[in-house]
Enzyme design. Structure first.
Site, PDB file in Angstrom:
ATOM      1  N   ASP A  39       0.841  -1.201   0.000  1.00  0.00           N
ATOM      2  CA  ASP A  39       0.000   0.000   0.000  1.00  0.00           C
ATOM      3  C   ASP A  39       0.875   1.250   0.000  1.00  0.00           C
ATOM      4  OD1 ASP A  39      -1.957  -1.808   0.199  1.00  0.00           O
ATOM      5  OD2 ASP A  39      -2.646  -1.258   2.207  1.00  0.00           O
TER       6      ASP A  39
ATOM      7  N   GLU B 217       3.902   1.687  -1.216  1.00  0.00           N
ATOM      8  CA  GLU B 217       4.464   1.963  -2.543  1.00  0.00           C
ATOM      9  C   GLU B 217       3.398   2.546  -3.471  1.00  0.00           C
ATOM     10  OE1 GLU B 217       7.756  -1.386  -3.403  1.00  0.00           O
ATOM     11  OE2 GLU B 217       5.879  -2.071  -2.542  1.00  0.00           O
TER      12      GLU B 217
ATOM     13  N   SER C 273     -13.434   7.903  -1.484  1.00  0.00           N
ATOM     14  CA  SER C 273     -12.191   7.394  -0.907  1.00  0.00           C
ATOM     15  C   SER C 273     -11.658   8.441   0.090  1.00  0.00           C
ATOM     16  CB  SER C 273     -11.217   7.175  -2.063  1.00  0.00           C
ATOM     17  OG  SER C 273     -10.027   6.672  -1.587  1.00  0.00           O
ATOM     18  N   LEU C 274     -10.413   8.339   0.487  1.00  0.00           N
ATOM     19  CA  LEU C 274      -9.849   9.313   1.431  1.00  0.00           C
ATOM     20  C   LEU C 274      -8.513   9.822   0.915  1.00  0.00           C
ATOM     21  CD1 LEU C 274     -10.349   7.461   4.845  1.00  0.00           C
ATOM     22  CD2 LEU C 274     -11.335   9.682   4.260  1.00  0.00           C
TER      23      LEU C 274
ATOM     24  N   GLU D 269     -10.296   7.887  14.292  1.00  0.00           N
ATOM     25  CA  GLU D 269     -10.702   6.466  14.294  1.00  0.00           C
ATOM     26  C   GLU D 269      -9.648   5.598  13.614  1.00  0.00           C
ATOM     27  OE1 GLU D 269     -14.135   6.726  11.779  1.00  0.00           O
ATOM     28  OE2 GLU D 269     -15.128   8.182  13.074  1.00  0.00           O
TER      29      GLU D 269
ATOM     30  N   LYS E 232      -8.240   3.134  10.947  1.00  0.00           N
ATOM     31  CA  LYS E 232      -8.616   2.884   9.551  1.00  0.00           C
ATOM     32  C   LYS E 232      -8.513   1.375   9.330  1.00  0.00           C
ATOM     33  CE  LYS E 232      -7.601   4.488   4.881  1.00  0.00           C
ATOM     34  NZ  LYS E 232      -7.518   3.196   4.248  1.00  0.00           N
TER      35      LYS E 232
ATOM     36  N   CYS F 125      34.529 -26.401   3.905  1.00  0.00           N
ATOM     37  CA  CYS F 125      35.650 -27.332   3.654  1.00  0.00           C
ATOM     38  C   CYS F 125      36.975 -26.819   4.203  1.00  0.00           C
ATOM     39  CB  CYS F 125      35.767 -27.606   2.154  1.00  0.00           C
ATOM     40  SG  CYS F 125      36.308 -26.152   1.237  1.00  0.00           S
TER      41      CYS F 125
END
Ligand code: IVH
Length: 658
Positions: A34, A36, A83-84, A112, A114, A401
């Site tokens: 999210d 990115e 949306s926000l 609040e 999210k 070895c």
């Protein structure tokens, strides 16, 4: 930035983000974190601000997420499901609040969590739940009523409610349900959001019922009762009606908001049984909301504060060294297991000595870890270094070895010098049978280890001497599987010369270089006899690789193995047509820049060559694609200015269809 570049960049970013939206909202299969995504969206917003003439109508900066899927009836939202906007620092949040407080000094904010789930709308008529839908593109969503009816915390009937009302909330999957589901489905889902979305958009609602989802109501979209004029009073009222409402805290200024953000961060760690991806800060007064208004995509009265990518403190308990097929020694830090971005991590690569020096780490140190691109764990920095221990040093003897280790001067690589090192032999055989090499299906890593352990093979060529009886002696092999393996071994003898040269596992000879060598020398014998000069004369092969090849060709162990392969009847001739590739990149020239978490540049070159493409080192008009990873530099800007298609890390696999 000139206008041509800006126009192209806006166009590309828009398409890229729309593709991410589709993967996230419609297919429930996000390809990038999210964080990115948010950063890319910001970049687009900034560019559109500078060059508004190039903003596309379908820009994700002005349109909401996904599309309504055709497998459900569609629902027109009377009030758009917006949306926000996002902020990523307290400074930006302060700006948002100040702007509102300047106009309305008495503003009260509701703060609040999210919830990281799926946004839904619930419609009630005369107290009865009549319809529920997804957000879709904000205007049209999908009718998922039957599925929502299976969520216990959604009341089907409410008494003493307004005649009509529509609520908005977030459906989520509690963490314990998620863990159970992951066990049952062997980890089919990436995270709780994904699982919630996948469980809700099921054609069979009984599956939704089994998946135990919850809901938090966070907004009243429509109501026939207009008496309540505060969001907080609406939430209280809904609680009384029997809804599960979002926890909310009222604040008057930025200081109070910040302390709630910190409290919520604490609760996220210690209390919440659900995932959150930030905090929402909203104006509480509905009147004030109305006068502040909305854009087509977001309300101006609310904002989301997003937490930075998760970083966790842990203590390094060990540094393990592994020896690869070419002898390269890779250090890996093993630390106390921590939960980072939803998964447990307990190890991270330390790459090489120069990386270790840069991070200043050693066993016992306390470090911060995070997931790069939310996938590969990495050490961010050391926060408590035990000075007297100094920095971890890759030893000068091989951990397997005990032979001498040679160090490259820049500290970028350390090699075990013994070609008989058991780890090198094991890894080189694993490489020999791999897909782009001899492609012997059925000969997995564990079987190679067993064959070596039982002394049935000592080198890759010994594979061709294995008998069915010997294979049957191995655990878990039956008649049929032994026959299949013998058939796969036989089939591998007809692989092309480029696969064979690649299979030999010479240092720095990846699939692409092997192809160049096969094309030039045509037979294995010619390749073995070729001198440094004729190898360097190949376009695309430099003197370091040529030197490595010639040094390897002097090694008796290597030459013995070649003889045995020839005697076994392995094809040693270059067959033109099949090596030219019939893949997606046929005839295309690709330049690679930056670093990639999905694999080394060599591995990406191999993928390109396998798809029929040619890898070039510099960008020109002839370049068809630029594969750009992290920290891509001047090649990226040059490619952009020439209008070359940029394929970024997240898209490479999809692009190559691998
Ligand atoms: S308010 C008009 N509050 O976050 C109302 N959204 O990134 C705008 N979300 O689609 C949304 N918890 O699904 C709001 N407490 C909360 C939320 C919340 C989760 C989701 C919501 C929205 C997304 C935006």
């Amino acid at each position: 930035m000139d206008t041509k570049t800006a126009s192209k960049k806006i166009d590309d970013l828009t398409s890229e983000l729309l593709n991410y939206n589709h993967l996230y909202y419609d297919l429930d299969s996000p390809k990038i974190s999210d964080y990115e995504y948010d950063m890319k969206l910001r970049e687009l917003e900034k560019l559109e601000g500078e060059f508004p003439q190039f903003r596309r109508e379908d820009s994700p900066t002005i349109n909401v997420g996904g599309v309504a899927s055709s497998s459900f009836e569609s629902v027109e939202h009377t009030v758009p499901m917006l949306s926000l906007g996002d902020v990523f620092s307290y400074g930006e949040l302060d700006e948002f609040c100040e702007k509102i407080l300047k106009e309305y000094p008495d503003t009260v904010f509701s703060v609040e969590p999210k919830i990281d789930g799926l946004s839904v709308s619930l419609e009630y008529v005369n107290g009865k739940f009549i319809r529920g839908s997804t957000r879709g593109n904000g205007h049209t969503g999908e009718d998922i009523t039957e599925n929502l009816k299976k969520i216990k915390s959604i009341p089907m009937y409410v008494t003493n409610s307004p005649d009509n009302f529509e609520l908005r909330g977030e459906v989520y999957m509690p963490k314990d349900s998620f863990e159970l589901l992951q066990k049952e489905t062997s980890g089919a889902f990436k995270n709780t959001r994904n699982a919630a979305a996948g469980s809700l958009r099921q054609k069979n609602p009984e599956i939704t019922l089994k998946r135990k989802l919850g809901i938090f109501i966070f907004n009243v979209q429509i109501t026939s009762d207009t008496k309540l004029d505060l969001h907080s009073s609406q939430l209280d009222y809904l609680k009384k009606l029997g809804f599960n409402v979002i926890p909310s805290y009222l604040c008057k200024n930025i200081d109070e908001i910040v302390s709630i953000i910190e409290k919520i961060a604490d609760d996220k760690k210690n209390i919440y049984d659900f995932d959150i991806d930030g905090v929402v800060i909203k104006v509480d007064s509905l009147k004030q909301r109305e006068s502040l208004g909305t854009t087509a995509k977001i309300p101006k009265w609310a904002i989301a504060y997003k937490y930075p990518p998760e970083e966790k403190e842990t203590v390094i308990r060990d540094i393990k060294l592994t020896v690869g097929r070419t002898g390269i020694i890779t250090p890996t830090a093993i630390f106390d297991t921590v939960q980072v971005s939803g998964t447990s991590v307990s190890r991270a690569t330390l790459n090489n000595q120069s990386y270790i020096n840069e991070k200043n780490v050693n066993i016992g140190d306390t470090v911060l870890v995070r997931k790069a691109g939310e996938i590969i764990p990495e050490i961010v920095r050391t926060i408590k270094h035990i000075e007297e221990n100094g920095v971890f040093k890759i030893p000068d003897r091989c951990p397997i070895c005990n032979s001498k280790v040679s160090f490259e001067e820049n500290g970028k690589a350390a090699y075990c010098t013994n070609t008989f090192c058991p780890s090198q032999i094991e890894q080189s055989i694993i490489h020999f049978v791999s897909k782009n090499a001899m492609d012997i299906t059925g000969l997995g890593n564990q079987i190679v280890k067993k064959l070596l352990g039982n002394g049935l093979i000592k080198s890759s060529a010994d594979i061709y001497d294995l008998s069915k009886e010997q294979i049957l002696e191995l655990e878990n092999f039956k008649e049929k599987s032994a026959d299949n393996l013998i058939r796969a071994i036989e089939k591998s003898k007809s692989k092309n010369l480029n696969n064979l040269i690649f299979a030999l596992g010479i240092r720095n000879v990846g699939f692409q270089t092997a192809g160049l060598l096969a094309k030039k020398f045509k037979t294995l014998d010619n390749f073995i006899l070729a001198d440094e000069e004729s190898i360097v004369s190949i376009d695309g092969i430099g003197d370091v690789i040529a030197k490595n090849i010639c040094n390897t060709k002097k090694d008796n162990h290597f030459l013995d193995n070649i003889e045995k392969l020839k005697n076994a009847g392995v094809n040693t001739v270059f067959i033109e047509s099949s090596a030219s590739g019939d893949g997606k990149l046929n005839g295309k020239t690709v330049v690679i820049t930056g670093t990639f978490s999905i694999g080394s540049r060599e591995k990406i070159s191999e993928m390109i060559t396998a798809a029929g493409g040619k890898v070039s080192s510099s960008v020109s008009k002839k370049t068809d694609y630029l594969f750009a990873g992290e920290k891509a530099g001047s090649k990226l800007s040059k490619a952009e200015s020439l209008g070359i298609k940029i394929i970024n890390e997240e898209n490479i696999k999809d692009f190559l269809e691998v």
